[in-house]
Design an enzyme around this catalytic site. Structure first.
Site, short mmCIF file in Angstrom:
data_model
loop_
_atom_site.label_atom_id
_atom_site.label_comp_id
_atom_site.label_asym_id
_atom_site.label_seq_id
_atom_site.Cartn_x
_atom_site.Cartn_y
_atom_site.Cartn_z
N HIS A 84 -8.64 -19.00 28.38
CA HIS A 84 -7.73 -19.73 27.48
C HIS A 84 -7.13 -18.79 26.43
CE1 HIS A 84 -10.48 -23.34 28.56
NE2 HIS A 84 -9.69 -23.01 29.56
N HIS A 239 -3.75 -28.30 32.41
CA HIS A 239 -4.82 -27.36 32.10
C HIS A 239 -5.03 -26.38 33.26
CE1 HIS A 239 -8.10 -25.65 29.90
NE2 HIS A 239 -8.71 -25.55 31.07
N ASP A 243 -5.04 -22.38 33.00
CA ASP A 243 -6.07 -21.49 33.57
C ASP A 243 -5.44 -20.45 34.49
OD1 ASP A 243 -8.32 -22.58 32.32
OD2 ASP A 243 -8.75 -23.96 33.97
N HIS A 265 -10.78 -20.82 39.35
CA HIS A 265 -10.78 -19.46 38.81
C HIS A 265 -10.95 -18.44 39.93
CE1 HIS A 265 -10.49 -20.84 34.76
NE2 HIS A 265 -11.60 -21.55 34.86
ZN LIG Z 1 -9.77 -23.80 31.45
#
Ligand SMILES: [Zn+2]
Length: 290
Positions: A84, A239, A243, A265
């Site tokens: 973030h 969001h 990311d 991720h």
């Molecule tokens: Zn995040």
């Protein structure tokens, strides 16, 4: 009130140092970050307790764990939940910065990039001259199970994401935007981390998310949210896009159209690794992630 740049044609660093501290998502321990102006391009990390160790440039080869956040291995130490803060730096157009840290994590703050954007605004920006975003020689694709990400050469950075969850509170969401610092601050930075009630106890038992709380993550319970209101009706997919931007910031902002379907991720950092220029410039980028 800061006026954010209208595009990424200029390189920026911070005008002054600025510090934030707070709880780490996983350890629950207090963590601190001091953002400082940088002379070199990229994001460089040093340890507040050991300044003599110097600075290390962040890059995809440092990625150590991507299960719940993006955690990096820096020598003998780990630095978790970098995404973030990196999204805030990359998104607002800060191309040169030093991150001096304490504790093994970047503080989660409110679970979005907004507190980092406010910290950057407090520090102010200094232009460093013209900037060339990383251009792509051709398309790059990454696939992991049912998830995939694509990066295509483009005149300007354009980011899109789609998510699909069985939980009715989220369901299917798609979000897309032509990225500028102004658009990042208005459309992506405030979108918070989200999680699922059924995972919370399980993760706590594993010793993870000790710092997770209802004020730093949206918690979904099937067809409802435990802690409304949402900041956007489609806050989860925004969001995801935040990311994605934060994970790609390990190589800088690409001059590309990027799309991630059911991103994670793991997927984002694999794409970041594929975007990294080969040390031998005669070797072009791979067109498919390893
Ligand atoms: Zn995040």
């Amino acid at each position: 009130m800061i006026i954010w740049p209208s595009d990424y044609a200029t390189a920026y660093t911070l005008a002054a140092a600025v510090e934030r501290q707070g709880v780490g998502l996983h350890s629950g321990a207090n963590c601190r970050v001091r953002l400082q102006p940088g002379r070199r391009e990229g994001y460089w990390v040093g340890w507040l307790a050991d300044p003599e160790e110097g600075l290390r440039r962040l890059e995809p080869s440092l990625v150590a764990d991507t299960r719940l956040c993006t955690a990096l291995r820096l020598g003998q130490r780990q630095l978790a939940t970098v995404e973030h803060l990196l999204a805030a730096l990359a998104g607002t157009g800060v191309s040169h910065a030093e991150l001096w840290v304490e504790g093994g994590e970047i503080p989660l703050l409110d679970g979005s990039a907004l507190p980092w954007v406010e910290a950057i605004a407090e520090a102010g920006l200094v232009p460093l001259g013209p900037r060339q975003l990383r251009s792509l020689p051709g398309p790059i694709t990454c696939q992991q199970g049912e998830s995939f990400a694509v990066a295509l050469p483009s005149d300007q950075p354009r980011f899109s994401a789609a998510v699909e969850y069985p939980q009715a509170a989220i369901g299917r969401q798609v979000f897309s935007l032509t990225l500028t610092p102004e658009a990042f601050v208005a459309e992506l930075a405030p979108a918070r981390t989200f999680g699922f009630l059924e995972q919370v106890e399980q993760l706590r038992e594993l010793g993870l998310i000790q710092g997770g709380a209802l004020d730093n993550a949206l918690v979904c319970d099937g067809d409802r949210w435990l802690n409304p209101p949402l900041r956007y009706a489609d806050e989860p997919v925004r969001h995801k896009l935040l990311d994605l931007l934060g994970d790609l910031a390990l190589v800088g902002l690409p001059q590309a159209q990027v799309f991630a379907y059911r991103g994670s991720h793991g997927l984002h950092t694999a794409l970041a690794a594929a975007l990294e220029p080969a040390p031998d410039q005669a070797n072009p980028l791979p067109s498919v992630c390893p």
